[in-house]
Write an enzyme that holds these catalytic residues in place. Sequence first.
Site, PDB file in Angstrom:
ATOM      1  N   CYS A 285       7.451 -48.281  36.699  1.00 17.70           N
ATOM      2  CA  CYS A 285       8.727 -48.684  36.106  1.00 17.70           C
ATOM      3  C   CYS A 285       8.799 -48.290  34.631  1.00 17.70           C
ATOM      4  CB  CYS A 285       8.889 -50.202  36.150  1.00 17.70           C
ATOM      5  SG  CYS A 285       8.590 -50.950  37.725  1.00 17.70           S
ATOM      6  N   ASP A 286      10.027 -48.136  34.170  1.00 20.09           N
ATOM      7  CA  ASP A 286      10.261 -48.008  32.738  1.00 20.09           C
ATOM      8  C   ASP A 286      11.637 -48.605  32.450  1.00 20.09           C
ATOM      9  OD1 ASP A 286       9.712 -47.457  30.100  1.00 20.09           O
ATOM     10  OD2 ASP A 286      10.216 -45.340  30.238  1.00 20.09           O
ATOM     11  N   THR A 287      11.772 -49.223  31.295  1.00 21.31           N
ATOM     12  CA  THR A 287      12.993 -49.923  30.934  1.00 21.31           C
ATOM     13  C   THR A 287      13.528 -49.396  29.615  1.00 21.31           C
ATOM     14  OG1 THR A 287      12.224 -51.900  32.067  1.00 21.31           O
ATOM     15  CG2 THR A 287      13.989 -52.205  30.470  1.00 21.31           C
TER      16      THR A 287
END
Length: 158
Positions: free
Chosen positions: A20-22
């Site tokens: 994931c990356d935000t």
Amino acid sequence: MCIRDRLQDKQKKKVMVVSCDTIMEIDGRRLEKARTREQAFAHLRELSGRTARVTTGQVTAVSPSGSLKDTVHVAATAHCDLVLDEFSEREISSWAESGEPLRAAGCAIDALGGAFVLDVQGDPWAVSGVSLSLLRRAATQAGLSWPDFWNRGSWLVT
């Protein structure tokens, strides 16, 4: 031991791999993670009393049998609008000095920054960086039910 080696281990387990990356945006402009305290001060002043758009991109690989052959890959995004209260200069200073804004772009809802969140509109898990809603959907696409994950001893989650 790398994931491939774990999958080839004789003791097969169901496997889920999540990446994931935000990102956080203000007025359509990406707010990068602060690298210095001065940048953290500037970011917090900019976020004060504003609504930020948070997007988490998530890729999930699920193997119900532990074999590479039956792995299902699911890519998706989760979004929310994060409504933030106004911060006093003392709060900005203390928050920036804590180092938390150097570890997350914007606001960590599950840490000190959570006290400044007035509302979350959309997927609340997008703010935490891993959307449980997207994980459940990925499991469903792999032919599993979310409760299948509740027996942690039968899963390799990494």
